[in-house]
Design a protein around this motif. Structure first.
Motif, PDB file in Angstrom:
ATOM      1  N   THR A 260       0.831  -1.213   0.000  1.00 25.09           N
ATOM      2  CA  THR A 260       0.000   0.000   0.000  1.00 25.09           C
ATOM      3  C   THR A 260       0.859   1.254   0.000  1.00 25.09           C
ATOM      4  N   ALA A 261       1.906   1.252   0.835  1.00 23.35           N
ATOM      5  CA  ALA A 261       2.796   2.417   0.870  1.00 23.35           C
ATOM      6  C   ALA A 261       3.497   2.617  -0.457  1.00 23.35           C
ATOM      7  N   TYR A 262       3.891   1.520  -1.095  1.00 25.78           N
ATOM      8  CA  TYR A 262       4.568   1.635  -2.393  1.00 25.78           C
ATOM      9  C   TYR A 262       3.632   2.233  -3.450  1.00 25.78           C
ATOM     10  N   VAL A 263       2.407   1.725  -3.519  1.00 26.88           N
ATOM     11  CA  VAL A 263       1.479   2.202  -4.545  1.00 26.88           C
ATOM     12  C   VAL A 263       1.133   3.667  -4.307  1.00 26.88           C
ATOM     13  N   ARG A 264       0.837   4.027  -3.058  1.00 29.60           N
ATOM     14  CA  ARG A 264       0.515   5.434  -2.759  1.00 29.60           C
ATOM     15  C   ARG A 264       1.693   6.342  -3.075  1.00 29.60           C
TER      16      ARG A 264
END
Length: 427
Positions: A260-264
């Motif tokens: 999630t952190a990577y995509v955001r």
């Protein structure tokens, strides 16, 4: 009579002395036999015997052999996995894209559900909004390209002529004959590639069908992951052996947080890159500034390589349409924005949630591109980031004793290391 008694006494004494001597001789003989046997036994023990083959092999060779066969097993396993992925590449890429989209949309579903909406309605609204936005972006790019295609073609011809004049007047001493020879070679190459272009056009229908199928599969997978992701994860845990199930269950939230952190973070960084590079080339007068900005936004999801390729596209368009000076200024804008991205945006936005070395990023993108093309290059880096988080989490929960035999040296070395706080990282 006294003489006879004396003689008998002497005979008895002689017989006793003879028995004692015989006993001494036998004892001496037995001692010699025992000593001989001991010498033979010592000689046998001292004689060199054939050593154990495992102990005869040097320690370094034994370690290399142990690591070698394990490496062969891992390589064979990886080869089998790659073969399986290659045979169902469309399904794997569609599911990977669904995971990325789910990681981006799942927080919105959670907020709507906490606001009072049902899980199904929250999923439907979020998915509908997300798919509409993606469709509008694709339609906008195609519309801008088709709308400016005629203008771009004319500007391209003018740019080529201007570039030709600049080369003739440049200090590179390029003659007109050399330029004409290069143009003729390009024409011949295009002419000889007509059959290949035709066959590629015929295969385009198949590629289009695969793309539509992959998009539909990704959409359905995203819907089910958003609506029923927790139960899907619980079912997946049942496939794991019971002994390893608690550790794997603990790695799930950590891996999902990393994804999630990577995509955001990638989405925010890509938007900033596209915005500032698009504004820069727009004020420089480069045509198709908005479509180029959208291409930069999409290409930024391939770390390092995508930014370089999209920046090169902007520079080439500026070169053939506006001249060398505009191309240099475009290159300056691209370099400044990418330097800000690499030294400010990436560390600040992604932070400690995603830590992958640039070499690992380049190798992952190259491997993903070789295995599955552009889609593989997109999903390679988040896969490596998630794998890095999972491995680190499993090692952290696997105990403090990393030695295979529990030797005191390993224990002393571990006790010598200072403890690390939860919010710190070892140097």
């Amino acid at each position: 009579m006294p003489g006879i008694r004396t003689w008998l006494g002497r005979v008895k004494e002689g017989a006793a002395a003879l028995g004692d001597r015989r006993t001494q001789v036998e004892a001496r003989h037995e001692a010699e036999l025992l000593a001989e046997r001991q010498r033979v036994a010592e000689a046998r023990r001292a004689r060199p015997r054939n050593p154990d083959p495992a102990r005869a092999v040097p320690w370094g060779v034994r370690v290399a052999a142990e690591a070698g066969w394990r490496f062969l097993v891992l390589a064979a396993t990886l080869w089998v996995i790659m073969r399986v992925i290659g045979s169902v590449r469309l399904v794997v890429l569609a599911f990977a894209a669904a995971l990325l989209i789910t990681a981006l949309l799942e927080p919105t579903v959670a907020r709507l559900h906490r606001a009072g909406l049902s899980q199904g309605l929250s999923t439907a609204l979020t998915a509908l909004f997300g798919f509409v936005v993606l469709g509008l972006i694709g339609w906008f790019v195609v519309w801008q390209v088709l709308d400016n295609l005629d203008n771009l073609s004319g500007r391209l011809q003018e740019g080529i002529e201007e570039l030709k004049r600049w080369l003739l007047d440049s200090p590179f001493h390029v003659t007109e004959q050399q330029i004409n020879d290069i143009a003729g070679s390009l024409s011949d190459a295009i002419g000889t590639s007509t059959s290949e272009i035709t066959s590629t056009g015929l295969r385009g229908v198949t590629v289009l069908v695969e793309i539509i199928t992959g998009m539909l599969l990704a959409m359905f997978s995203t819907l089910f992951l958003l609506y029923d992701g927790r139960r899907i994860w619980q079912w997946t845990l049942k496939l794991v052996p019971a002994a390893a199930r608690p550790d794997v269950a603990d790695t799930g939230p950590a891996a999902w947080s990393t994804l999630t952190a990577y995509v955001r973070g990638t989405l925010i960084v890509a938007f900033i890159d596209a915005l500032f590079i698009g504004l820069g080339i727009y004020f420089l007068g480069v045509p198709l500034a908005v479509p180029i900005a959208v291409v930069i936004f999409l290409a930024s999801f391939v770390p390092l390589v995508g930014a370089v390729a999209s920046g090169a596209l902007a520079v080439v368009v500026a070169l053939v349409t506006q001249g060398v000076f505009t191309a240099l200024m475009t290159l300056l804008v691209v370099l400044v924005v990418q330097q800000i991205e690499g030294h400010v945006l990436q560390p600040f936005i992604l932070g400690r949630a995603v830590r992958v070395h640039p070499l690992a990023v380049v190798l992952a993108v190259a491997t993903g591109g070789v295995v599955a093309g552009i889609g593989g290059a997109v999903v390679a880096v988040p896969l490596v980031a998630v794998a890095n988080t999972v491995i680190g989490h499993l090692r952290a929960n696997g105990g403090d004793d990393d030695s295979a035999d529990g030797s005191p040296v390993a224990v002393e070395e571990e006790q010598a290391d200072p403890p690390v706080a939860p919010d710190q990282e070892p140097a």
